[in-house]
Write a protein that holds these residues in place. Sequence first.
Motif, PDB file in Angstrom:
ATOM      1  N   ALA A   1      11.642  35.767 -38.244  1.00 52.38           N
ATOM      2  CA  ALA A   1      10.411  36.525 -38.489  1.00 52.38           C
ATOM      3  C   ALA A   1       9.651  35.956 -39.687  1.00 52.38           C
ATOM      4  N   ARG A   2      10.376  35.578 -40.743  1.00 53.55           N
ATOM      5  CA  ARG A   2       9.708  35.010 -41.916  1.00 53.55           C
ATOM      6  C   ARG A   2       9.054  33.679 -41.567  1.00 53.55           C
TER       7      ARG A   2
ATOM      8  N   TYR B   1       5.960  34.306 -39.561  1.00 50.84           N
ATOM      9  CA  TYR B   1       4.933  34.816 -40.472  1.00 50.84           C
ATOM     10  C   TYR B   1       4.364  33.667 -41.304  1.00 50.84           C
TER      11      TYR B   1
ATOM     12  N   ARG C   1       1.861  31.722 -39.444  1.00 47.80           N
ATOM     13  CA  ARG C   1       0.572  32.417 -39.286  1.00 47.80           C
ATOM     14  C   ARG C   1      -0.256  32.386 -40.558  1.00 47.80           C
ATOM     15  N   VAL C   2       0.380  32.526 -41.714  1.00 44.17           N
ATOM     16  CA  VAL C   2      -0.370  32.644 -42.970  1.00 44.17           C
ATOM     17  C   VAL C   2      -0.422  31.349 -43.774  1.00 44.17           C
TER      18      VAL C   2
ATOM     19  N   LYS D   1       5.819  43.800 -43.281  1.00 41.93           N
ATOM     20  CA  LYS D   1       5.266  42.567 -43.834  1.00 41.93           C
ATOM     21  C   LYS D   1       5.138  41.496 -42.763  1.00 41.93           C
ATOM     22  N   TYR D   2       6.181  41.327 -41.951  1.00 47.48           N
ATOM     23  CA  TYR D   2       6.196  40.271 -40.948  1.00 47.48           C
ATOM     24  C   TYR D   2       5.572  40.711 -39.624  1.00 47.48           C
ATOM     25  N   ASP D   3       5.150  41.976 -39.537  1.00 46.33           N
ATOM     26  CA  ASP D   3       4.522  42.546 -38.343  1.00 46.33           C
ATOM     27  C   ASP D   3       5.408  42.398 -37.109  1.00 46.33           C
ATOM     28  N   VAL D   4       6.651  42.826 -37.271  1.00 44.68           N
ATOM     29  CA  VAL D   4       7.611  42.827 -36.173  1.00 44.68           C
ATOM     30  C   VAL D   4       8.302  44.194 -36.148  1.00 44.68           C
TER      31      VAL D   4
ATOM     32  N   ARG E   1       7.191  42.079 -31.221  1.00 43.84           N
ATOM     33  CA  ARG E   1       6.059  42.975 -31.397  1.00 43.84           C
ATOM     34  C   ARG E   1       6.511  44.405 -31.658  1.00 43.84           C
TER      35      ARG E   1
END
Length: 122
Positions: free
Chosen positions: A8-9, A12, A15-16, A56-59, A72
């Motif tokens: 997940a990190r 993320y 994405r960022v 934070k990781y939107d999971v 998701r």
Amino acid sequence: MDNNIGEARRAYADRVGGFTQEEAAKYFDVALSTYKKWEQGQGKMNGAQLRSIAEKYDVSTDYLLQRSSSPRPIARTICESPEEQEMVGILRYLSPEGRKQLMVYARGCAATYPKNNEAVGA
């Protein structure tokens, strides 16, 4: 216990534009060694920490705990129909560009039809 925290990190970070273990440890206000243990499935965390990581990781927390293969989160809104639920699901899996295209199309469709089946100009 195995988990998807590291995955997940990394997603993320993609994405960022980067988010290292060091940055994650600082963000979650824990020692680097603690955060590394979390990613290795060796460290212990409380529910608030797990929720914070998921947000934070939107999971979903289920994804972090490997109870779901889908990263998701469950939709936070209540859909009124199966069609609405399907649209939310589609939207969640689109790229940012795909989301923009879908929104342009949806707005165009919405402008063409009267709200709540009212007569145009009423």
